[in-house]
Scaffold this active site. Structure first.
Site, mmCIF file in Angstrom:
data_model
loop_
_atom_site.group_PDB
_atom_site.id
_atom_site.type_symbol
_atom_site.label_atom_id
_atom_site.label_comp_id
_atom_site.label_asym_id
_atom_site.label_seq_id
_atom_site.Cartn_x
_atom_site.Cartn_y
_atom_site.Cartn_z
ATOM 1 N N GLY A 221 51.876 31.818 28.450
ATOM 2 C CA GLY A 221 51.060 31.377 29.537
ATOM 3 C C GLY A 221 49.861 32.826 29.870
ATOM 4 N N GLN B 54 42.585 36.315 33.579
ATOM 5 C CA GLN B 54 42.227 36.845 32.338
ATOM 6 C C GLN B 54 41.420 36.615 31.747
ATOM 7 O OE1 GLN B 54 47.042 35.736 31.294
ATOM 8 N NE2 GLN B 54 46.309 37.865 30.200
ATOM 9 N N CYS C 272 51.233 41.545 27.486
ATOM 10 C CA CYS C 272 50.327 40.901 27.906
ATOM 11 C C CYS C 272 49.614 40.343 27.453
ATOM 12 C CB CYS C 272 50.340 41.265 29.798
ATOM 13 S SG CYS C 272 48.577 40.927 30.129
ATOM 14 N N LEU C 273 48.483 39.282 27.068
ATOM 15 C CA LEU C 273 47.736 39.541 26.922
ATOM 16 C C LEU C 273 46.477 39.656 27.205
ATOM 17 C CD1 LEU C 273 48.006 35.361 26.449
ATOM 18 C CD2 LEU C 273 48.609 37.049 24.645
ATOM 19 N N HIS D 59 55.416 36.342 36.296
ATOM 20 C CA HIS D 59 54.638 37.230 35.512
ATOM 21 C C HIS D 59 53.109 36.088 35.455
ATOM 22 C CE1 HIS D 59 53.466 39.758 31.747
ATOM 23 N NE2 HIS D 59 51.736 38.772 31.740
ATOM 24 N N GLU D 60 52.941 35.236 35.617
ATOM 25 C CA GLU D 60 51.481 34.597 35.695
ATOM 26 C C GLU D 60 51.422 35.061 37.062
ATOM 27 O OE1 GLU D 60 51.645 34.745 31.719
ATOM 28 O OE2 GLU D 60 49.741 34.441 32.948
ATOM 29 N N HIS E 86 49.944 37.664 37.489
ATOM 30 C CA HIS E 86 48.142 38.059 37.475
ATOM 31 C C HIS E 86 46.768 37.365 38.666
ATOM 32 C CE1 HIS E 86 47.954 39.866 33.424
ATOM 33 N NE2 HIS E 86 48.809 39.139 33.201
HETATM 34 O O1 K2U Z 1 50.090 36.412 31.103
HETATM 35 C C1 K2U Z 1 50.140 36.468 29.534
HETATM 36 O O2 K2U Z 1 49.260 37.800 29.180
HETATM 37 C C2 K2U Z 1 50.860 35.893 29.279
HETATM 38 C C3 K2U Z 1 52.320 36.525 28.158
HETATM 39 C C4 K2U Z 1 52.652 36.138 29.203
HETATM 40 C C5 K2U Z 1 54.429 36.632 28.870
HETATM 41 C C6 K2U Z 1 54.430 38.090 28.313
HETATM 42 C C7 K2U Z 1 56.077 38.385 28.892
HETATM 43 C C8 K2U Z 1 57.024 37.421 29.311
HETATM 44 C C9 K2U Z 1 56.561 36.805 30.318
HETATM 45 C C10 K2U Z 1 55.625 36.184 29.798
HETATM 46 C C11 K2U Z 1 52.292 36.464 27.042
HETATM 47 O O3 K2U Z 1 53.093 35.628 26.853
HETATM 48 S S1 K2U Z 1 52.423 37.963 25.672
HETATM 49 C C12 K2U Z 1 53.230 36.903 24.662
HETATM 50 C C13 K2U Z 1 54.483 36.561 24.363
HETATM 51 C C14 K2U Z 1 54.546 35.456 23.467
HETATM 52 C C15 K2U Z 1 55.985 34.721 23.438
HETATM 53 C C16 K2U Z 1 57.289 35.221 24.495
HETATM 54 C C17 K2U Z 1 56.953 37.119 24.957
HETATM 55 C C18 K2U Z 1 55.553 37.151 25.734
HETATM 56 NI NI NI Z 2 49.942 38.702 31.374
#
Ligand code: K2U
Ligand code: NI
Length: 184
Positions: free
Chosen positions: A60, A65, A110-111, A153-154, A157
């Site tokens: 996501g 971001q 989180c990215l 999560h999104e 943000h």
């Molecule tokens: O919003 C973001 O930073 C993207 C996150 C979203 C996310 C993280 C953890 C749990 C739910 C959503 C990135 O996708 S973090 C990388 C990731 C990749 C695969 C599975 C979980 C997290």
């Molecule tokens: Ni995030």
């Protein structure tokens, strides 16, 4: 094309701002931004492309971001049944949710966070989300499990909330009462 240099990191004020509603019908600029966001998420899950451009894999991404304080999210995630949930959305809104909670047993990342923050992140097990697609269609999505977690999560943000704001500071691995963990 969005790459890691475009993704702002914790400490940047935009990550703590409440993002603005996107005026509809969406402008060409807002549509181009949302398209680039879903393209990032999909590309980041392709090992060759991710390797070539140094993309951190994600399921996501929210517009804040990439320092765009507008209510836009892009989600591309397959659930435990193998169903793909791929949604670039304007103005997403959680209109209802279950009482039951869940959490990822491996915690969240989180990215925009370049560090490990251990601990359980309580989430609703089910959410109903409305939003507007790139074609201008209003959708209502009933989600459960990992897709539900990603939407929460999104959407956090868009409200300036980071995943670790939900972790119990006294006992990070205290599971929320009556919550079933989700293995990632
Ligand atoms: O919003 C973001 O930073 C993207 C996150 C979203 C996310 C993280 C953890 C749990 C739910 C959503 C990135 O996708 S973090 C990388 C990731 C990749 C695969 C599975 C979980 C997290
Ligand atoms: Ni995030």
């Amino acid at each position: 094309m969005i790459t890691m240099k475009d993704i702002i990191k914790e400490g940047h004020p935009t990550l703590r701002a409440v993002a603005e509603e996107v005026p509809l019908p969406a402008s060409d600029e807002d549509k181009a931004t949302l398209r680039s966001m879903i393209e990032y998420v999909i590309s980041s899950q392709n090992p060759e492309i991710a390797e070539k451009y140094g993309l951190r894999p994600g399921i996501g991404l929210a517009a804040p971001q990439i320092n765009v304080s507008k209510r836009m999210i892009a989600i591309h995630v397959t659930d435990e049944k193998g169903t793909l949930h791929s949604y670039p959305l304007f103005n997403p809104k959680i209109v209802s949710h279950s009482i039951e909670q869940t959490y990822l047993s491996g915690g969240e990342g989180c990215l925009s966070v370049d560090r490990d923050v251990p601990g359980y992140v309580p989430r609703y097990l089910r959410v109903t989300v409305t939003g507007t697609t790139l074609d201008g269609e209003e959708v209502k999505l009933r989600l459960k499990g990992l897709p539900a977690i990603v939407f929460q999560h999104e959407i956090d943000h868009l409200n300036g909330i980071m995943f670790y704001d939900h972790i119990n500071q006294e006992n990070p691995f205290q599971a929320p009462a009556d919550a079933a963990p989700l293995e990632r």
